[in-house]
Motif scaffolding. Sequence first.
Motif, PDB file in Angstrom:
ATOM      1  N   ALA A   1       0.834  -1.199   0.000  1.00 50.11           N
ATOM      2  CA  ALA A   1       0.000   0.000   0.000  1.00 50.11           C
ATOM      3  C   ALA A   1       0.873   1.255   0.000  1.00 50.11           C
ATOM      4  O   ALA A   1       0.577   2.236  -0.694  1.00 50.11           O
ATOM      5  CB  ALA A   1      -0.927  -0.005   1.212  1.00 50.11           C
ATOM      6  N   LEU A   2       1.967   1.222   0.738  1.00 48.11           N
ATOM      7  CA  LEU A   2       2.870   2.377   0.777  1.00 48.11           C
ATOM      8  C   LEU A   2       3.565   2.579  -0.563  1.00 48.11           C
ATOM      9  O   LEU A   2       3.749   3.717  -1.010  1.00 48.11           O
ATOM     10  CB  LEU A   2       3.897   2.186   1.892  1.00 48.11           C
ATOM     11  N   GLN A   3       3.953   1.492  -1.210  1.00 49.72           N
ATOM     12  CA  GLN A   3       4.563   1.611  -2.545  1.00 49.72           C
ATOM     13  C   GLN A   3       3.576   2.206  -3.541  1.00 49.72           C
ATOM     14  O   GLN A   3       3.939   3.034  -4.380  1.00 49.72           O
ATOM     15  CB  GLN A   3       5.028   0.245  -3.027  1.00 49.72           C
ATOM     16  N   ALA A   4       2.317   1.782  -3.435  1.00 45.08           N
ATOM     17  CA  ALA A   4       1.288   2.347  -4.321  1.00 45.08           C
ATOM     18  C   ALA A   4       1.123   3.842  -4.064  1.00 45.08           C
ATOM     19  O   ALA A   4       0.934   4.633  -5.005  1.00 45.08           O
ATOM     20  CB  ALA A   4      -0.027   1.609  -4.112  1.00 45.08           C
ATOM     21  N   ALA A   5       1.217   4.243  -2.788  1.00 43.38           N
ATOM     22  CA  ALA A   5       1.108   5.662  -2.461  1.00 43.38           C
ATOM     23  C   ALA A   5       2.289   6.434  -3.046  1.00 43.38           C
ATOM     24  O   ALA A   5       2.123   7.548  -3.567  1.00 43.38           O
ATOM     25  CB  ALA A   5       1.055   5.846  -0.947  1.00 43.38           C
ATOM     26  N   GLU A   6       3.476   5.855  -2.990  1.00 43.61           N
ATOM     27  CA  GLU A   6       4.652   6.503  -3.576  1.00 43.61           C
ATOM     28  C   GLU A   6       4.462   6.739  -5.074  1.00 43.61           C
ATOM     29  O   GLU A   6       4.942   7.742  -5.625  1.00 43.61           O
ATOM     30  CB  GLU A   6       5.902   5.653  -3.369  1.00 43.61           C
ATOM     31  N   ARG A   7       3.766   5.814  -5.739  1.00 43.90           N
ATOM     32  CA  ARG A   7       3.568   5.910  -7.191  1.00 43.90           C
ATOM     33  C   ARG A   7       2.420   6.846  -7.562  1.00 43.90           C
ATOM     34  O   ARG A   7       2.065   6.964  -8.728  1.00 43.90           O
ATOM     35  CB  ARG A   7       3.296   4.528  -7.787  1.00 43.90           C
ATOM     36  N   GLY A   8       1.824   7.484  -6.567  1.00 46.93           N
ATOM     37  CA  GLY A   8       0.774   8.445  -6.851  1.00 46.93           C
ATOM     38  C   GLY A   8      -0.584   7.842  -7.110  1.00 46.93           C
ATOM     39  O   GLY A   8      -1.450   8.480  -7.722  1.00 46.93           O
ATOM     40  N   ILE A   9      -0.806   6.614  -6.649  1.00 44.20           N
ATOM     41  CA  ILE A   9      -2.089   5.948  -6.896  1.00 44.20           C
ATOM     42  C   ILE A   9      -3.164   6.443  -5.941  1.00 44.20           C
ATOM     43  O   ILE A   9      -4.346   6.552  -6.305  1.00 44.20           O
ATOM     44  CB  ILE A   9      -1.924   4.417  -6.784  1.00 44.20           C
ATOM     45  N   GLY A  10      -2.776   6.755  -4.701  1.00 43.37           N
ATOM     46  CA  GLY A  10      -3.757   7.190  -3.725  1.00 43.37           C
ATOM     47  C   GLY A  10      -3.081   7.520  -2.405  1.00 43.37           C
ATOM     48  O   GLY A  10      -1.887   7.816  -2.352  1.00 43.37           O
ATOM     49  N   VAL A  11      -3.881   7.448  -1.318  1.00 44.31           N
ATOM     50  CA  VAL A  11      -3.396   7.790   0.024  1.00 44.31           C
ATOM     51  C   VAL A  11      -3.406   6.525   0.876  1.00 44.31           C
ATOM     52  O   VAL A  11      -4.436   5.846   0.982  1.00 44.31           O
ATOM     53  CB  VAL A  11      -4.262   8.878   0.688  1.00 44.31           C
ATOM     54  N   ALA A  12      -2.277   6.217   1.498  1.00 46.17           N
ATOM     55  CA  ALA A  12      -2.167   5.044   2.367  1.00 46.17           C
ATOM     56  C   ALA A  12      -2.099   5.481   3.821  1.00 46.17           C
ATOM     57  O   ALA A  12      -1.696   6.612   4.129  1.00 46.17           O
ATOM     58  CB  ALA A  12      -0.910   4.237   2.010  1.00 46.17           C
ATOM     59  N   MET A  13      -2.484   4.577   4.707  1.00 49.17           N
ATOM     60  CA  MET A  13      -2.309   4.845   6.121  1.00 49.17           C
ATOM     61  C   MET A  13      -0.904   4.419   6.511  1.00 49.17           C
ATOM     62  O   MET A  13      -0.549   3.248   6.410  1.00 49.17           O
ATOM     63  CB  MET A  13      -3.347   4.074   6.955  1.00 49.17           C
ATOM     64  N   GLY A  14      -0.096   5.378   6.929  1.00 47.24           N
ATOM     65  CA  GLY A  14       1.299   5.093   7.252  1.00 47.24           C
ATOM     66  C   GLY A  14       1.509   4.890   8.735  1.00 47.24           C
ATOM     67  O   GLY A  14       0.985   5.660   9.555  1.00 47.24           O
ATOM     68  N   ARG A  15       2.243   3.865   9.077  1.00 44.83           N
ATOM     69  CA  ARG A  15       2.686   3.685  10.467  1.00 44.83           C
ATOM     70  C   ARG A  15       4.048   4.341  10.618  1.00 44.83           C
ATOM     71  O   ARG A  15       4.911   4.200   9.752  1.00 44.83           O
ATOM     72  CB  ARG A  15       2.770   2.203  10.820  1.00 44.83           C
ATOM     73  N   ALA A  16       4.236   5.032  11.722  1.00 41.50           N
ATOM     74  CA  ALA A  16       5.465   5.803  11.924  1.00 41.50           C
ATOM     75  C   ALA A  16       6.707   4.941  11.766  1.00 41.50           C
ATOM     76  O   ALA A  16       7.704   5.379  11.187  1.00 41.50           O
ATOM     77  CB  ALA A  16       5.447   6.461  13.306  1.00 41.50           C
ATOM     78  N   SER A  17       6.663   3.703  12.259  1.00 42.80           N
ATOM     79  CA  SER A  17       7.847   2.847  12.194  1.00 42.80           C
ATOM     80  C   SER A  17       8.156   2.392  10.773  1.00 42.80           C
ATOM     81  O   SER A  17       9.262   1.925  10.503  1.00 42.80           O
ATOM     82  CB  SER A  17       7.667   1.625  13.092  1.00 42.80           C
ATOM     83  N   PHE A  18       7.200   2.542   9.856  1.00 44.80           N
ATOM     84  CA  PHE A  18       7.397   2.091   8.474  1.00 44.80           C
ATOM     85  C   PHE A  18       7.766   3.216   7.514  1.00 44.80           C
ATOM     86  O   PHE A  18       8.356   2.958   6.463  1.00 44.80           O
ATOM     87  CB  PHE A  18       6.121   1.428   7.937  1.00 44.80           C
TER      88      PHE A  18
END
Length: 300
Positions: A234-251
Amino acid sequence: MRLPRLTGSVLSGLHCFLIAADQMSFTRAAELLCLTQSAVSHKIKNLEETLGVKLFIRQPRKLVLTDEGKRLKEVVAHNFGDIANELRDLKTLDLSGDLNVSVPPTFAQCWLVPRLKSFVEKYPALRFHLRTRNELVDFQTESFDCAIYFGNGKYQGLHVSKIMDESIIPVCSHEYAVEHGLYGNPAKLSSCLLLHDAAPWARAGRNDEWQYWAQQNGVALAEAGCTFDRADLALQAAERGIGVAMGRASFVTEQLASGRLVAPFTLSVTSPQSYYLVCRKEMATSPRIKAFIDWLEEIK
């Protein structure tokens, strides 16, 4: 030479004698033993009286071992060396063998593995086996020594050690934030594509993490979304501009620092779930598991 009882005083005297015989100096022996020169001299004198023999000939500015002292040094050095080697072997046995650990996939990739080098270097005789999964371990039928869970800490019948808390915040690419007017405007999330970790913790619903964050901040969310079975996807998809992911601080610390991801609004929330190490209760005192727990405490 009569045979004395190996009391604590005699053993302490033998150790002091060995150091003094190696250094051929009460002064240097005192420095190594963190004692005064007079204390070393007193220990040697008491040992000589206990044994009934003279161990050193005290000459001006130097010591000379007597024949009895030479014999005793050889015996003590040999046996103290054997004891030291055995103690090292016992310690190695405690921290050798296999350590089988189950870890959630994204926690393993984004947090644990980047830090793992210091653990394997600290315990080189320990064979570390990492397996990733989102599901809970059945310790009765599976061969895991311990597991790391992201959850509420209530795991009946198991020993539980809390590792660390977590906080969550929405993240996306800078371009996506600009395109959708997200900076400082969480209400715009209602028109964004949300990227969900479908299994943020065991038995969680696919949108539980997003819903918890939204409820804490009074924000309405869009219905549309994509789901992934790993948070890092999900975070990789967010990096690619697909949408907004819920990020955990440790990640997401590294991605936020590099600008690959941005947090368009400062609405971080403490997650209702934390990270725990769990194992069978009878394994809680295992030196291998204790070493792993202590290491996790050191690096968190």
